[in-house]
Design a protein around this motif. Structure first.
Motif, mmCIF file in Angstrom:
data_model
loop_
_atom_site.group_PDB
_atom_site.id
_atom_site.type_symbol
_atom_site.label_atom_id
_atom_site.label_comp_id
_atom_site.label_asym_id
_atom_site.label_seq_id
_atom_site.Cartn_x
_atom_site.Cartn_y
_atom_site.Cartn_z
ATOM 1 N N ALA A 36 54.436 43.150 40.427
ATOM 2 C CA ALA A 36 55.172 41.894 40.542
ATOM 3 C C ALA A 36 54.925 40.997 39.336
ATOM 4 O O ALA A 36 55.798 40.244 38.924
ATOM 5 N N THR A 37 53.736 41.077 38.774
ATOM 6 C CA THR A 37 53.407 40.284 37.589
ATOM 7 C C THR A 37 52.797 41.197 36.538
ATOM 8 O O THR A 37 52.282 42.275 36.854
ATOM 9 N N ALA A 38 52.823 40.731 35.312
ATOM 10 C CA ALA A 38 52.210 41.498 34.226
ATOM 11 C C ALA A 38 50.688 41.376 34.338
ATOM 12 O O ALA A 38 50.179 40.322 34.724
ATOM 13 N N PRO A 39 49.952 42.441 34.029
ATOM 14 C CA PRO A 39 48.492 42.354 34.100
ATOM 15 C C PRO A 39 47.952 41.330 33.100
ATOM 16 O O PRO A 39 48.401 41.254 31.957
ATOM 17 N N ASP A 40 46.985 40.534 33.546
ATOM 18 C CA ASP A 40 46.378 39.492 32.709
ATOM 19 C C ASP A 40 44.932 39.896 32.428
ATOM 20 O O ASP A 40 44.085 39.852 33.321
ATOM 21 N N PRO A 41 44.595 40.271 31.185
ATOM 22 C CA PRO A 41 43.232 40.722 30.885
ATOM 23 C C PRO A 41 42.187 39.632 31.136
ATOM 24 O O PRO A 41 41.075 39.917 31.560
ATOM 25 N N ALA A 42 42.504 38.375 30.890
ATOM 26 C CA ALA A 42 41.544 37.295 31.119
ATOM 27 C C ALA A 42 41.228 37.170 32.607
ATOM 28 O O ALA A 42 40.094 36.867 32.986
ATOM 29 N N ARG A 43 42.174 37.377 33.437
ATOM 30 C CA ARG A 43 41.967 37.279 34.871
ATOM 31 C C ARG A 43 41.188 38.474 35.400
ATOM 32 O O ARG A 43 40.388 38.350 36.333
ATOM 33 N N ASP A 44 41.397 39.624 34.821
ATOM 34 C CA ASP A 44 40.742 40.833 35.298
ATOM 35 C C ASP A 44 39.291 40.946 34.838
ATOM 36 O O ASP A 44 38.567 41.816 35.281
ATOM 37 N N ARG A 45 38.835 40.059 33.958
ATOM 38 C CA ARG A 45 37.448 40.102 33.491
ATOM 39 C C ARG A 45 36.474 39.567 34.531
ATOM 40 O O ARG A 45 35.289 39.801 34.451
ATOM 41 N N TYR A 46 36.952 38.830 35.495
ATOM 42 C CA TYR A 46 36.094 38.260 36.523
ATOM 43 C C TYR A 46 35.545 39.355 37.415
ATOM 44 O O TYR A 46 36.268 40.215 37.890
ATOM 45 N N HIS A 47 34.270 39.321 37.669
ATOM 46 C CA HIS A 47 33.627 40.287 38.554
ATOM 47 C C HIS A 47 33.380 39.591 39.883
ATOM 48 O O HIS A 47 32.744 38.536 39.941
ATOM 49 N N ALA A 48 33.854 40.169 40.973
ATOM 50 C CA ALA A 48 33.812 39.521 42.272
ATOM 51 C C ALA A 48 32.382 39.275 42.767
ATOM 52 O O ALA A 48 32.124 38.310 43.480
ATOM 53 N N ASP A 49 31.441 40.113 42.393
ATOM 54 C CA ASP A 49 30.059 39.957 42.864
ATOM 55 C C ASP A 49 29.182 39.187 41.884
ATOM 56 O O ASP A 49 27.969 39.088 42.085
ATOM 57 N N GLU A 50 29.734 38.646 40.841
ATOM 58 C CA GLU A 50 28.955 37.931 39.832
ATOM 59 C C GLU A 50 28.254 36.705 40.426
ATOM 60 O O GLU A 50 27.127 36.371 40.056
#
Length: 68
Positions: free
Chosen positions: A47-61
Motif C-alpha cells: 500500500a505504501t513504499a518501504p521507508d528505510p528510516a522507519r524500518d530501522r526501529y527495533h521493536a525490542d530496543e
C-alpha cells in the motif's frame, strides 16, 4: 402509446439464412471462454513504499534502554 411488434413469417428460402445465422452464432458463442484461476485475478502490491528510516526501529530496543 404502446409499441407493437410484428412477428416475421419464415418462408422456405429463409431456412438457409437461418441456418447460416445459427452457424455464425454457434461459432461466436458456442464455447465457453478459457477458465481463469482466482490467483490470476488478484494483484498484490504494498500500500505504501518501504521507508528505510522507519524500518530501522527495533521493536525490542526500549527493553534494553529502560529495563536494563
Amino acid at each position: 402509446m404502446t409499441h407493437r411488434t410484428t412477428r416475421l413469417r419464415r418462408t422456405p428460402h429463409d431456412t438457409t439464412s437461418a441456418e447460416a445465422e445459427a452457424e455464425r452464432r454457434h461459432d461466436r458463442f458456442g464455447a465457453l471462454p478459457e477458465r481463469i484461476r482466482p490467483e490470476d485475478t488478484v494483484e498484490t502490491r504494498p500500500a505504501t513504499a518501504p521507508d528505510p528510516a522507519r524500518d530501522r526501529y527495533h521493536a525490542d530496543e526500549w527493553l534494553v534502554r529502560y529495563c536494563g
